[in-house]
Design a protein around this motif. Sequence first.
Motif, mmCIF file in Angstrom:
data_model
loop_
_atom_site.group_PDB
_atom_site.id
_atom_site.type_symbol
_atom_site.label_atom_id
_atom_site.label_comp_id
_atom_site.label_asym_id
_atom_site.label_seq_id
_atom_site.Cartn_x
_atom_site.Cartn_y
_atom_site.Cartn_z
ATOM 1 N N ASN A 50 0.830 -1.205 0.000
ATOM 2 C CA ASN A 50 0.000 0.000 0.000
ATOM 3 C C ASN A 50 0.856 1.243 0.000
ATOM 4 N N ASP A 51 1.850 1.224 0.863
ATOM 5 C CA ASP A 51 2.700 2.402 0.988
ATOM 6 C C ASP A 51 3.452 2.673 -0.300
ATOM 7 N N LEU A 52 3.882 1.584 -0.935
ATOM 8 C CA LEU A 52 4.581 1.756 -2.199
ATOM 9 C C LEU A 52 3.643 2.330 -3.235
ATOM 10 N N TYR A 53 2.403 1.863 -3.189
ATOM 11 C CA TYR A 53 1.443 2.314 -4.188
ATOM 12 C C TYR A 53 1.155 3.800 -4.036
ATOM 13 N N THR A 54 0.889 4.203 -2.786
ATOM 14 C CA THR A 54 0.530 5.596 -2.581
ATOM 15 C C THR A 54 1.744 6.501 -2.641
ATOM 16 N N GLY A 55 2.895 5.912 -2.523
ATOM 17 C CA GLY A 55 4.091 6.732 -2.547
ATOM 18 C C GLY A 55 4.520 7.156 -1.163
ATOM 19 N N LYS A 100 3.268 0.241 -16.794
ATOM 20 C CA LYS A 100 2.878 1.126 -15.699
ATOM 21 C C LYS A 100 3.628 2.455 -15.811
ATOM 22 N N VAL A 101 4.886 2.388 -16.206
ATOM 23 C CA VAL A 101 5.668 3.620 -16.375
ATOM 24 C C VAL A 101 4.982 4.503 -17.403
ATOM 25 N N LEU A 142 7.712 6.163 -9.334
ATOM 26 C CA LEU A 142 6.473 5.716 -8.699
ATOM 27 C C LEU A 142 5.973 4.434 -9.363
ATOM 28 N N ALA A 143 6.086 4.377 -10.680
ATOM 29 C CA ALA A 143 5.631 3.189 -11.397
ATOM 30 C C ALA A 143 6.402 1.954 -10.941
ATOM 31 N N VAL A 144 7.710 2.120 -10.817
ATOM 32 C CA VAL A 144 8.520 0.983 -10.363
ATOM 33 C C VAL A 144 8.062 0.553 -8.975
ATOM 34 N N ILE A 176 17.315 -1.689 -13.529
ATOM 35 C CA ILE A 176 18.100 -1.256 -14.678
ATOM 36 C C ILE A 176 17.215 -0.643 -15.756
ATOM 37 N N ALA A 177 16.159 -1.360 -16.132
ATOM 38 C CA ALA A 177 15.382 -0.938 -17.304
ATOM 39 C C ALA A 177 14.808 0.464 -17.126
ATOM 40 N N THR A 178 14.106 0.694 -16.015
ATOM 41 C CA THR A 178 13.455 1.994 -15.837
ATOM 42 C C THR A 178 14.479 3.119 -15.674
ATOM 43 N N PRO A 179 15.492 2.950 -14.830
ATOM 44 C CA PRO A 179 16.516 3.996 -14.766
ATOM 45 C C PRO A 179 17.136 4.298 -16.122
#
Lengths: 601, 387
Positions: free
Chosen positions: B10-15, B220-221, B242-244, B299-302
């Motif tokens: 949850n925390d990850l989702y909401t940021g 998601k990104v 946030l997407a990650v 790696i991919a997203t960064p």
Amino acid sequence: MASTAPRTAARRALIALTVLVVALGGVLTGSVVWGDGQTTPKLGLDLEGGTQIILEPRVTNGQAVSAESLAQARDIIVQRVDSNGVSGAEVTTQGESNIVVSIPEIPTQAVRNAISQSSQMQFRAVLAIGSGIPVPTGSPSAAPSASASGSASPSASPSAGSTASPAPSASSTQNSAVNEALTAASPSPSPSGSASASASPSASPSPSASGSGSAAPSGPTDLAWITPEVQQAYDALNCADPKALETVRDVAAEPLVTCSEDGSTKYILGPVAVSGDKITDATAGYQSNPQGAVTSTVEIALTFNSEGARQYADISRTMVGLPSPQNQLATVLDSRVIVAPQFNEAIPNGRASITGGFTLAGAKEIADQLKFGALPLSFEEQSSVDISPTLGGEQLRYGFVAGLIGLLLVVVYSLFQYRMLGFVTISSIVVAGLLTYLAITVLGWAQNFRLDMAGVTGLIVAIGFTADSFIVYFERVRDELREGRSLASAVETGWNRAKRTVLIADGVNFLAAIVLYLLASSSVRGFAFTLGLTTLIDLLVVFWFTHPLLTLLTRVPFFRDGHRFSGLDPRKLGAKKRSYAGRGRFTPVEPSAPATEGSRA
Amino acid sequence: MSTSFSDFGNDLYTGKRSIPVVAKRRSFYLGSLVLIVVAVLGLTVQGLNLGLEFRGGSEFRIATGSTPSDYEQTARQAVGAAEDASGVNVTLVGTNTVRVQTEKLTDTDSQQVRGELAQAFGVPEENVSATFIGPSWGASVSGQALRALLIFLVAVVIMLSIYFRNWKMAAASLVALVHDLVITVGIYSLSGFEISPATMIGFLTVLGYSLYDTVVVFDKVRENTNEAFANGRMTFAQAANLAVNQTMVRSINTTVIGLLPIAAVLAVGSVFLGPGVLVDLSLVLFVGILVGAYSSIFIATPVLVSLRRNEEKVVDLEKRALRHQTKKAKDAGEAVPTSGDAAAPAASVAAGQVDRVEGATLTGRTVHEYARSGPRNQPRRTPKSKR
């Protein structure tokens, strides 16, 4: 929100899935009851036991093998395997050049020989000819005495006497004289490998005539090739026996004792005069007369390359002057004489024409064989695997056990993570498993698809991939719940978003499976096939089972009200109340993300 | 655990909690670079342990009910009767299978050895399997696999470029894929695991999986960054990060569920069966999926963020987002994010996550009591970009 439309669609999808399962089940039952189907998937050789031989064409300097010639080679190998009485063998081409022979038993040496034997075309001079069935009284002792007498041995042999004309000393002289010229002209017929042939004919038929002074036969048409051993083998040969030629020794530089393809005639042939790789083309058609009008005679027209043309010209010039049957040049494929026409004239230009009462279809077939033999397609065993049924069965059993354990672990984990929702995952995997089983079994019956070890591993791996679709979906639904939606709405919105992700992700997987299947070798194919199949089934299950099921479950109070163990408890998911932001958008709580990225421009 | 894990999700989702994947990308690049260098070094120094399929030779496997303790002696004698015993390799595979590897034998010799082995171990001949492999077999399989791989890569780049309408996403997925490939090969070279054609199949699957996993995260990104481009509330890097984080729970669950059956196969296979298709495949998949999951997150997203960093559109978004965030912070009478803030989470990176007190967000209208009654807020500073 909770309109009836999604639920109607959901029911329809579930019905469609049921119809599909029933239909597949029906096909399977039908195949078992009325056909030769079986209730379990067909197993690959590595699981069932058997032999797989991979043949690779021996190609000189990177020459490409045409698909056509490979298909022809395949057909010939099928014939060879079938004629050896192996049942259930499969011969397939693999990639662009290899041939895979799969035999559901461990074959005898004879079968192995028959498979990987050279299939080069050869032209050999006929030395003696006889009826395919041996005369029972033909005693081997006649042969030595005949050769001792100094005359050509076939004449003395009772079995060959009927057709083989005696070789008079005059022709024998002429024969060897021409042979000398031939030997000088063409380097190819070297009798070097034939130790037995040169040692035994101490009483060579042409000692006086041959100027060389050596006792060895001096050309491909020399009757001196007929040694007592050759004569003995010839006398004993029974062409009516299909197994008669299994032990035949086919060496290019030695004489060959063999039968015609239909078994009616047997031959003693000289060493190879022209080898078939020098044929550049062979066509079948109606012969045209000198005026250019087409006649009703069917001919096979051969074209040789320059070296073949020269050798063919030499041998034809030599043979035109010889008495029958020595003026016949036998065309040999797979150690059997396809046709042995007589020379009526010397053929200097390398454009040979064979006639002999062929039908057009028959001539076409021979032309194909000639052309095929002309291609450098002799095969070499690249690998050969004999799997004992015991070992294969053990692999399968442990693979099965491992799969079950893996499945159980997945079940435990999904229940732990998703509570009651985990049961949706499990039932989806069960449905996917059922569909996979039906599909593989039906494919085994209809397309002879065989499940091998790599395929089994593919199936086990697919458990993970399949479960991932549900995870993506559930996580999306949970995301929507966190944003404060009702369950029914969250399921719909979550699905609309997850759908695309599942589609593109499975698309990548399917692409991988297709590329692997089309381009990689046979051992990879089983894996690629199961990967592709399970990807499709995964899509089917997600669209026609998991999502509809979840849609219907949103009406069940246990899930709708977000029971603690439903896995969809909004409180537990930290859903925010009153976060409606207007225009149908629910604002998620904005994250404190700025801290994670420096605000450098 | 479950509760805390779902809280974590949850925390990850909401940021509320955020793992600074994008901000710390240089560390991840460095880590991967070190791994890649080690892998390449291992490959050049140690090379790969190629199986019989690549060297050529004959192999016999004898399934015995109970393996005699002097199996090696027995096997050597049996083989020695037909073939010179030098270059014969006898190993016990699993609990009751003896594997005998020899140099290439002819068909006749092979049949003979098979008979001798069956006799020596007192089992029927059909319990002995014989394999002959020409040295070109493995090479031709790998050649085909390599060609399949290249065509697959081209096809995937086209497919992803069309789907994401952005070649940089395809490029970033490929970087992650090559990263996985090199590291997996490196692990194979350093550990000395044998490479068989089954391993080759596994490599190819791993690449498929790596892309698959990356695509899920990128989906998601794209969703988050499109939203950011539309409303200008987050910089591109923040949206991607946030997407990650939002797909983190999925990534963990997927990886665990993907690995569970493979681990089961690996365990059962290596205990009871020994080297073979089953074990070779599951081993490479196990290693590859782990590496693949790592690369799709770290790696991919960064790499995507790095690739797009200088795009006009992205730079523009960053300005807009920072303006928005500054304004919001001012409205809330709260701290303005500064570059100095980045130091705070950095300290807790070691713990793997950054804890933030509820309500201490820029946007939170409900401010945690602690924050309200806490020490006075930091003096406002204009963001670095405005200075």
